[in-house]
Enzyme design. Structure first.
Site: not given
Length: 314
Positions: A124, A159, A209, A224, A232, A272, A280, A282
């Site tokens: 994050k 979050k 993604r 997504r 979400r 993301d 984000e 990842n």
């Protein structure tokens, strides 16, 4: 080549969508020997980082898909590559594992992603290093700062900094309903730092993604898309994955970050992106290989093993 996968139990894999499984299949096709072990199999003994490691034989069956040899206690330096593919939670046990892996590197092991780089890139918080691509963001445990942020932006997302799969994500709209309760819950009454962001309405079109492999950009993203009124888009939260070409903005973000993150020791990264905003970075165990391959015919696992071969040869 011998490749050891540090991963969750193989019996937990959903082979129809698991990216680590796709890596294993691609490596096996190339004639490489593949092995598996978990964090609990590692130890520092007599100054050496060792692990109880089993060789994997792929059966080709969708259900009973693997066979494991009897585990051997081996130094991690005995392998050409060690792939860190353990899912979060990114707790202290995860951090301890990175310390052991870093010691193994000093003893000759080649670990991907580099354990120090994983520690240094909170999934994050890392977006703050690329703030030109982010929506307004606040990181704090202070309730008054969060309330002021909500007053300014009206519609916000809160979050935890250590969540995955969309867990613990809340949306608070302009009426502020339940804001106090959400702040108390996520910050554990002011004792834990969280992230707060302005809500990005483009989430209805998907949380994209974007994969970076070996400093290069995979040409397709997996959007997504949230379902059934969810905020979400995560697949683990019921989102639908739709592979699509990258937009000009997606490419701008990805091409800016890809070489920089690769130089930091991150062979595989999953960005993301919602709308025009990076949300984000990842680095622990990025996924979405199979969905992109199945929908677009692009062999993501093949690109990954190509990059791994190049990294090992360098």
């Amino acid at each position: 080549m011998k490749i050891a996968f540090l991963t969750d139990p193989l019996s937990h894999f959903k082979t129809y969508k698991d990216s680590t499984y796709a890596m294993m299949v691609e490596a096996d096709k190339r004639g490489y020997a593949i092995y598996a072990f978990g964090p609990d199999d590692m130890a520092l003994e007599s100054g050496k980082v060792i692990a109880n490691i089993s060789r994997i034989t792929l059966t080709g069956d969708s259900e009973d898909w693997f066979r494991l040899s009897e585990p051997e206690s081996l130094p991690l330096s005995a392998f050409d590559a060690v792939l860190q593919r353990k899912d979060p939670p990114f707790d202290m046990e995860y951090i301890y594992a990175t310390y052991l892996l870093e010691l193994a590197e000093q003893q000759g092991a080649r670990v991907f992603n580099k354990p120090a780089a994983i520690r240094d890139h909170n999934e994050k918080l890392s977006i703050a290093q690329f703030s030109q691509f982010t929506a307004p963001t606040l990181v704090t445990r202070d309730e008054q700062r969060i309330r002021a942020f909500h007053k300014e932006h009206q519609d916000i997302i809160l979050k935890p900094l250590d969540g995955m799969g969309g867990t613990g994500i809340f949306r608070i709209r302009d009426d502020g309903m339940n804001l106090g309760s959400v702040i108390e819950t996520l910050t554990v009454n002011g004792s834990r730092t969280i992230m707060v962001q302005r809500y990005i309405p483009e989430i209805v079109h998907g949380d994209k993604r974007i994969l970076l492999i070996g400093g290069k950009v995979v040409p397709f993203a997996l959007a997504r898309i949230p379902q059934n009124g969810e905020v979400r888009g995560n697949l683990a939260a019921g989102g639908i994955g739709v592979a699509q070409e990258l937009s000009a903005r997606d490419l701008e973000i990805a091409q800016t970050l890809a070489p920089e993150l690769y130089q930091r020791g991150l062979l595989l990264v999953g960005l993301d992106v919602i709308g025009a905003n990076l949300t984000e970075v990842n680095v622990t165990s990025p996924t979405c290989f199979q969905e992109i391959t199945q929908q677009k015919g692009f062999n993501v696992a093949g690109m990954f093993i190509d990059a791994l071969e190049t990294a090992i040869a360098s």
